[in-house]
Design an enzyme around this catalytic site. Structure first.
Site, PDB file in Angstrom:
ATOM      1  CB  SER A 125      89.799  74.694   3.658  1.00  0.00           C
ATOM      2  OG  SER A 125      90.444  74.804   2.402  1.00  0.00           O
ATOM      3  CG  MET A 178      90.253  67.484  -4.342  1.00  0.00           C
ATOM      4  SD  MET A 178      89.662  69.134  -3.947  1.00  0.00           S
ATOM      5  CE  MET A 178      90.863  69.599  -2.720  1.00  0.00           C
ATOM      6  N   GLY A 223      87.114  71.711  -6.174  1.00  0.00           N
ATOM      7  CA  GLY A 223      87.876  72.545  -7.101  1.00  0.00           C
ATOM      8  C   GLY A 223      87.928  74.010  -6.727  1.00  0.00           C
ATOM      9  CG  PHE A 224      86.194  76.378  -8.074  1.00  0.00           C
ATOM     10  CD1 PHE A 224      87.109  77.188  -8.724  1.00  0.00           C
ATOM     11  CD2 PHE A 224      85.593  75.343  -8.778  1.00  0.00           C
ATOM     12  CE1 PHE A 224      87.418  76.971 -10.069  1.00  0.00           C
ATOM     13  CE2 PHE A 224      85.898  75.110 -10.118  1.00  0.00           C
ATOM     14  CZ  PHE A 224      86.813  75.933 -10.762  1.00  0.00           C
ATOM     15  N   GLY A 225      86.754  77.160  -3.630  1.00  0.00           N
ATOM     16  CA  GLY A 225      86.162  77.582  -2.365  1.00  0.00           C
ATOM     17  C   GLY A 225      84.950  78.455  -2.638  1.00  0.00           C
ATOM     18  N   GLY A 226      84.175  78.716  -1.615  1.00  0.00           N
ATOM     19  CA  GLY A 226      83.083  79.686  -1.702  1.00  0.00           C
ATOM     20  C   GLY A 226      81.853  79.223  -2.449  1.00  0.00           C
ATOM     21  CG  MET A 286      84.037  66.063  -1.807  1.00  0.00           C
ATOM     22  SD  MET A 286      85.094  67.197  -0.884  1.00  0.00           S
ATOM     23  CE  MET A 286      84.789  68.747  -1.731  1.00  0.00           C
ATOM     24  CG  ASP A 289      86.043  70.036   1.922  1.00  0.00           C
ATOM     25  OD1 ASP A 289      85.853  71.260   2.023  1.00  0.00           O
ATOM     26  OD2 ASP A 289      87.046  69.536   1.377  1.00  0.00           O
ATOM     27  N   GLY A 290      82.821  71.797   2.142  1.00  0.00           N
ATOM     28  CA  GLY A 290      82.222  72.621   1.098  1.00  0.00           C
ATOM     29  C   GLY A 290      80.957  73.339   1.549  1.00  0.00           C
ATOM     30  N   GLY A 291      80.996  74.664   1.509  1.00  0.00           N
ATOM     31  CA  GLY A 291      79.802  75.439   1.825  1.00  0.00           C
ATOM     32  C   GLY A 291      79.393  75.419   3.287  1.00  0.00           C
ATOM     33  CG  ASP A 335      91.206  71.966   0.023  1.00  0.00           C
ATOM     34  OD1 ASP A 335      90.693  70.844   0.116  1.00  0.00           O
ATOM     35  OD2 ASP A 335      90.781  72.961   0.636  1.00  0.00           O
ATOM     36  N   GLY A 357      86.396  76.869   4.642  1.00  0.00           N
ATOM     37  CA  GLY A 357      87.418  77.714   4.042  1.00  0.00           C
ATOM     38  C   GLY A 357      87.044  79.177   4.096  1.00  0.00           C
ATOM     39  CB  SER A 358      84.935  81.273   1.874  1.00  0.00           C
ATOM     40  OG  SER A 358      83.878  80.355   1.794  1.00  0.00           O
ATOM     41  CG  HIS A 382      90.700  70.578   4.680  1.00  0.00           C
ATOM     42  ND1 HIS A 382      90.331  69.263   4.779  1.00  0.00           N
ATOM     43  CD2 HIS A 382      90.416  70.957   3.405  1.00  0.00           C
ATOM     44  CE1 HIS A 382      89.833  68.848   3.625  1.00  0.00           C
ATOM     45  NE2 HIS A 382      89.868  69.862   2.775  1.00  0.00           N
ATOM     46  CG  HIS A 420      90.451  67.135   0.154  1.00  0.00           C
ATOM     47  ND1 HIS A 420      89.420  68.044  -0.001  1.00  0.00           N
ATOM     48  CD2 HIS A 420      90.139  66.087  -0.645  1.00  0.00           C
ATOM     49  CE1 HIS A 420      88.536  67.562  -0.846  1.00  0.00           C
ATOM     50  NE2 HIS A 420      88.943  66.382  -1.262  1.00  0.00           N
ATOM     51  CG  MET A 434      92.791  71.539  -5.670  1.00  0.00           C
ATOM     52  SD  MET A 434      91.655  72.865  -6.085  1.00  0.00           S
ATOM     53  CE  MET A 434      90.679  72.964  -4.574  1.00  0.00           C
TER      54      MET A 434
HETATM   55  C1  DX5 Z   1      86.841  72.429  -2.366  1.00  0.00           C
HETATM   56  C2  DX5 Z   1      87.795  72.182  -1.217  1.00  0.00           C
HETATM   57  C3  DX5 Z   1      87.345  72.760   0.056  1.00  0.00           C
HETATM   58  C4  DX5 Z   1      87.209  74.258   0.057  1.00  0.00           C
HETATM   59  C5  DX5 Z   1      86.011  74.590   0.868  1.00  0.00           C
HETATM   60  O1  DX5 Z   1      87.285  71.753  -3.473  1.00  0.00           O
HETATM   61  O2  DX5 Z   1      87.975  70.788  -1.021  1.00  0.00           O
HETATM   62  O3  DX5 Z   1      88.155  72.329   1.147  1.00  0.00           O
HETATM   63  O4  DX5 Z   1      88.315  74.935   0.575  1.00  0.00           O
HETATM   64  O5  DX5 Z   1      85.779  75.940   0.758  1.00  0.00           O
HETATM   65  P1  DX5 Z   1      84.458  76.612   1.340  1.00  0.00           P
HETATM   66  O6  DX5 Z   1      84.420  76.315   2.804  1.00  0.00           O
HETATM   67  O7  DX5 Z   1      84.663  78.052   1.029  1.00  0.00           O
HETATM   68  O8  DX5 Z   1      83.310  75.999   0.609  1.00  0.00           O
HETATM   69 ZN    ZN Z   2      88.969  70.112   0.869  1.00  0.00          ZN
END
Ligand code: DX5
Ligand code: ZN
Length: 221
Positions: free
Chosen positions: A7, A67, A141-144, A136, A174-176, A34, A196-197, A32, A65, A36
Site C-alpha cells: 500500500s 474509502m 483510515g490510517f496505516g500502522g 479489513m 488489509d491492515g496490520g 488507498d 503498507g508500513s 494497492h 481501495h 480516502m
Molecule cells: C487502511 C488502508 C491500508 C493501509 C494499511 O485504511 O486501507 O491499506 O495502508 O497499512 P498497514 O499495512 O500499515 O496497516
Molecule cells: Zn487499503
C-alpha cells in the site's frame, strides 16, 4: 501461493513513481492505492489524477481501495489500462449490487471491502458476482495500526463459502499485516495480502518485498 499488494499509503508521496519502482523491483504483484475522502474515513489521500499519473511509470497492476462515500460517482475516474481491481466498501453503498455491476461494465474486476464490524453475511446475495472480497483487519483510515485477529475467521469463512458454492472471488486482507503474521494469513486461505508500513517502513524496500514473497510462496512456514 498468495500475492503481495504493498500500500502506497506509507510511501513517500513526494516521489511516488520512484517508490512504486522499488516494489516493482522486489516483484510485488499489485500496487494497492488507498483513496480516502475525509468523510467515509477521517483522512484525505488522493484521487483519480494521481492514479492516472502513475500509469506510465510502472507496469504493476493497480488495486484501488475506495474509502469514499458515494463511490458510484467516482468509479470512472479510477479506470485505467492498469486497473485490475476497484474495491468499494459495503458500508458506503446503499445500492451495492448496482455499484458492482457498474465496475464490471467498465471492464474492471469488482471488489467489496468489509470493515471489522461488518459480517460476511452482508455480502450473501452478491458473493457470486464478486471478483474480490477485501477483509479489513484494521478500521480504515490510517496505516500502522494493529491487526484485529477476528479477521482470520472471516477469511476462513469466505474460503469455505467459495468452495461450497463454486464462487470465484479472491480474498484480500488489509491492515496490520507484517512478516510475523503473513504465513498464518496465507494458510487461512487469503490470496492477496496488503501491507503498507511493513513494506515502506523498511530500510531496503525491494528486499522486504522479496521477504514477503518468500513467505507467501509457501517456501517458508
Ligand atoms: C487502511 C488502508 C491500508 C493501509 C494499511 O485504511 O486501507 O491499506 O495502508 O497499512 P498497514 O499495512 O500499515 O496497516
Ligand atoms: Zn487499503
Amino acid at each position: 501461493m498468495s500475492k503481495l499488494a504493498p500500500s502506497i499509503l506509507s510511501a513517500d508521496f513526494s516521489c511516488l513513481a520512484q517508490q512504486i519502482g522499488l516494489i516493482e523491483e522486489g516483484g510485488a504483484e499489485y500496487v494497492h492505492m488507498d483513496v480516502m475522502d475525509g468523510a467515509f474515513v477521517p483522512n484525505i489521500t488522493f484521487g483519480g489524477p494521481v492514479v492516472k499519473s502513475i500509469v506510465a511509470k510502472t507496469s504493476v497492476p493497480f488495486d484501488i481501495h475506495l474509502m469514499i462515500e458515494k463511490p458510484e460517482l467516482r468509479i470512472p475516474d479510477f479506470v485505467t489500462p492498469q486497473t485490475e481491481f476497484i474495491v468499494v466498501h459495503q458500508e458506503a453503498c446503499t445500492h451495492l449490487h448496482r455499484v458492482i455491476q457498474q465496475i464490471k461494465d467498465l471492464g474492471v474486476k469488482a471488489g467489496v471491502a468489509l470493515n471489522p464490524a461488518t459480517p460476511v453475511c452482508m455480502l450473501e446475495h452478491v458473493l457470486g458476482d464478486l471478483d474480490l472480497v477485501l477483509v479489513m483487519s484494521v478500521n480504515p483510515g490510517f496505516g500502522g495500526q494493529k491487526f484485529i485477529p477476528a479477521a482470520m475467521d472471516k477469511i476462513r469463512l469466505l474460503d469455505r463459502l467459495r468452495k461450497e458454492h463454486g464462487y470465484r472471488y479472491v480474498i484480500e486482507i488489509d491492515g496490520g499485516v507484517n512478516l510475523s503474521n503473513a504465513a498464518a494469513i496465507r494458510d487461512a486461505g487469503c490470496d492477496i495480502l496488503v501491507a503498507g508500513s511493513a513494506v515502506f517502513g523498511a530500510e531496503d524496500v525491494p528486499a522486504r518485498v522479496r521477504e514477503f514473497r518468500t513467505i507467501l510462496s509457501g517456501e517458508q512456514a
